[in-house]
Write an enzyme that holds these catalytic residues in place. Structure first.
Site, short mmCIF file in Angstrom:
data_model
loop_
_atom_site.label_atom_id
_atom_site.label_comp_id
_atom_site.label_asym_id
_atom_site.label_seq_id
_atom_site.Cartn_x
_atom_site.Cartn_y
_atom_site.Cartn_z
CB CYS A 136 41.75 -14.96 29.28
SG CYS A 136 40.45 -14.03 29.65
CG HIS A 138 41.07 -17.62 34.42
ND1 HIS A 138 42.04 -17.64 33.63
CD2 HIS A 138 39.99 -17.44 32.73
CE1 HIS A 138 41.59 -16.30 32.04
NE2 HIS A 138 40.51 -16.29 32.14
CB CYS A 186 38.29 -17.53 24.74
SG CYS A 186 37.73 -17.65 26.11
#
Length: 400
Positions: free
Chosen positions: A88, A356, A386
């Site tokens: 991520c 995302h 995160c």
């Protein structure tokens, strides 16, 4: 070391899983944003030393992704490139790698590029070269498999990121209502930004071929103007085996398609290239923690980045914290002592509303951050997220 500035952060619209951008490959998304970067800035591609490409679900259709994207976008053969994966945090890591090259004098101008087409993430086998048995070949879904293996053998995550999110829910005592309220706030902020035209300056239209001709996708698909607390509350938890589960598709980030990019350089080189810097990189940090508690890793990463810059949390004007899950955001805020309705937090939405797209998220966030700093007249910001597997990145930026 030399100062580093961020110029011309741009992004494509964020598409839903299987949505408007699904017919477009990750490479095509990347070349679209690279070409737009050249067109909008007027920069000579020969002035770029390299392209660092971030992607979480790469295939061999474009190995060393940054290099292939640069070539397909019309950059000269002298332009170098590679790819990286910090899950991520990949898009932000591409910016930071570019920054380190520029700070140390290895390069003068580098493009950080992030892309993901989760609609086209591969199904794969690791058994095919040993021959096909009577049972056939097992095809694994890269999306789900990556969430199960990201902690390795010693730190298994058999229930993926959702299981980790539910662990934080129990540990911090975070209610379903609080999660849904944060999700709704995210959607409302993103929709308001869409309707006001606030995203226009950062967006690059994507041509998508279809049976009836080419369609230009010019708008994020993921924000929901029609959602509300009642609709969010009606969604079932993903982990149905747990009677106390609260994490749903509605209070979690989406699976999405997008690309984003920016130019990382020095103030002097920016002037030579005719670029106007938008941000200066002040400091950054990476932190690791237990993969089952990865959602709160932004806390130590951000605290360290701020300490390195000599900045207090209260000094920040904008806090861009990616919304992997509403529960994860609320857990981080609890550790920081920040109210969930703090106007500094994700003023234009984040992962739950905008989406995302793993490899592109860090650069998508940076593009939004850079433009909202100007529009909202803000000076100092942190971007943090995160990272599945027990990591987090944080970077402090100052408006130029």
């Amino acid at each position: 070391m030399r100062d580093v500035v961020i110029c011309a952060p741009l992004r494509t619209p964020v598409g839903r899983m299987g949505g408007a951008l699904a017919p477009v490959t990750a490479l095509e998304l990347a070349t679209t944003v690279l070409r737009a970067l050249v067109e909008r800035t007027g920069i000579d591609p020969a002035g770029v030393d390299g392209v660092i490409g971030a992607q979480g679900y790469a295939t061999m259709e474009a190995p060393a992704f940054g290099r292939v994207a640069a070539l397909d976008a019309g950059f000269p053969v002298e332009t170098t490139g590679y790819q990286l994966d910090r899950r991520c945090g990949s898009g932000l890591q591409a910016v930071l790698n570019a920054a380190m090259e520029v700070q140390t004098g290895v390069a003068d101008a580098v493009i950080a590029l992030g892309v993901e087409s989760m609609s086209n993430a591969p199904l794969y086998t690791v058994e095919g070269r040993r021959g096909v048995t009577g049972a056939g070949l097992l095809l694994r879904d890269a999306l789900s498999r990556g969430r199960e293996t990201v902690g390795g053998d010693r730190f298994p995550t058999p229930e993926g990121n959702v299981g980790s999110a539910e662990l934080l829910r129990a540990e911090y005592g975070i209610s379903r209502d609080a999660q849904d309220a944060l999700a709704l706030r995210s959607h409302r902020r993103a929709v308001a930004a869409q309707e006001s035209g606030a995203f226009a300056a950062e967006l690059v239209n994507v041509p998508v071929p279809g049976r009836r001709g080419t369609v230009l996708v010019d708008r994020d698909e993921h924000p929901r103007a029609d959602t509300g607390l009642e609709a969010l509350g009606a969604l079932r938890p993903i982990l149905r085996r747990d009677p106390d589960a609260t994490v749903t598709a509605g209070n979690s980030s989406g699976q999405n398609d997008a690309a984003a990019a920016c130019i990382v350089t020095t103030p002097g080189r920016a002037a030579e290239l005719g670029l106007e810097p938008m941000l200066r990189l002040v400091s950054w940090a990476v932190a690791g923690n237990d993969p089952l508690r990865f959602g709160v890793a932004p806390v130590p990463a951000t605290n360290l980045a701020l300490a390195r810059a000599g900045i207090r949390f209260d000094d920040l004007d904008v806090i861009e914290l990616n919304e992997a899950f509403a529960v994860q955001v609320l857990a981080c805020l609890a550790d920081w002592g920040v109210d969930a309705e703090d106007p500094r937090l994700n003023p234009r939405g984040s992962g739950i509303s905008i989406g995302h797209p793993i490899g592109a998220t860090g650069l998508r966030m940076l593009a939004t951050l850079a433009h909202e700093m100007v529009d909202l007249d803000r000076e100092l910001a942190v971007e943090t997220m995160c990272i599945g597997g027990g990591q987090a990145l944080a970077a402090v930026f100052e408006r130029v």
